[in-house]
Design a protein around this motif. Structure first.
Motif, short mmCIF file in Angstrom:
data_model
loop_
_atom_site.label_atom_id
_atom_site.label_comp_id
_atom_site.label_asym_id
_atom_site.label_seq_id
_atom_site.Cartn_x
_atom_site.Cartn_y
_atom_site.Cartn_z
N HIS A 29 0.84 -1.19 0.00
CA HIS A 29 0.00 0.00 0.00
C HIS A 29 0.88 1.24 0.00
N ARG A 30 0.60 2.13 -0.97
CA ARG A 30 1.38 3.36 -1.03
C ARG A 30 0.46 4.55 -1.17
N VAL A 31 0.94 5.70 -0.69
CA VAL A 31 0.20 6.94 -0.84
C VAL A 31 0.29 7.35 -2.30
N ALA A 32 -0.87 7.49 -2.92
CA ALA A 32 -0.92 7.90 -4.33
C ALA A 32 -0.96 9.42 -4.45
N SER A 33 -1.68 10.07 -3.53
CA SER A 33 -1.75 11.53 -3.53
C SER A 33 -2.26 12.03 -2.18
N VAL A 34 -2.02 13.32 -1.96
CA VAL A 34 -2.46 13.97 -0.73
C VAL A 34 -3.03 15.33 -1.09
#
Length: 93
Positions: free
Chosen positions: A18-23
């Motif tokens: 799981h990775r942060v795609a956007s903020v």
């Protein structure tokens, strides 16, 4: 930077990477929306496979340890995610 934890998907196969795609940051509201992509594995992500799981969560600046006019860091976001029930026990990868 990403998290490893098996989370079931609608496909019957767990997403483990799981990775942060956007903020999206809301300075006036002192929070941010974090959009996550979950993949079968780090290898699948590296091969540009489509995510098996997409999710969104809102984190307050307090949950990120921010006081005053600080900026959310990637490390603070991942630490805050690990404190959430769905990522309890996740490890950094």
């Amino acid at each position: 930077m990403a998290l490893h934890k098996e989370i079931n998907t609608e496909f019957g196969v767990p997403a483990a990477y799981h990775r942060v795609a956007s903020v999206q940051i809301y300075y006036l509201d002192r929070c941010c929306d974090v959009y996550l992509s979950g993949y079968l594995s780090a290898e699948a992500r590296g091969e540009a496979k489509s995510p098996m799981l997409s999710s969104q969560t809102r984190l307050s600046f307090d949950a990120l340890g921010l006081r005053g006019d600080g900026e959310p860091t990637r490390a603070a976001i991942y630490d805050a995610l690990k404190s959430m029930p769905e990522f309890a026990g996740a490890i950094d990868v």
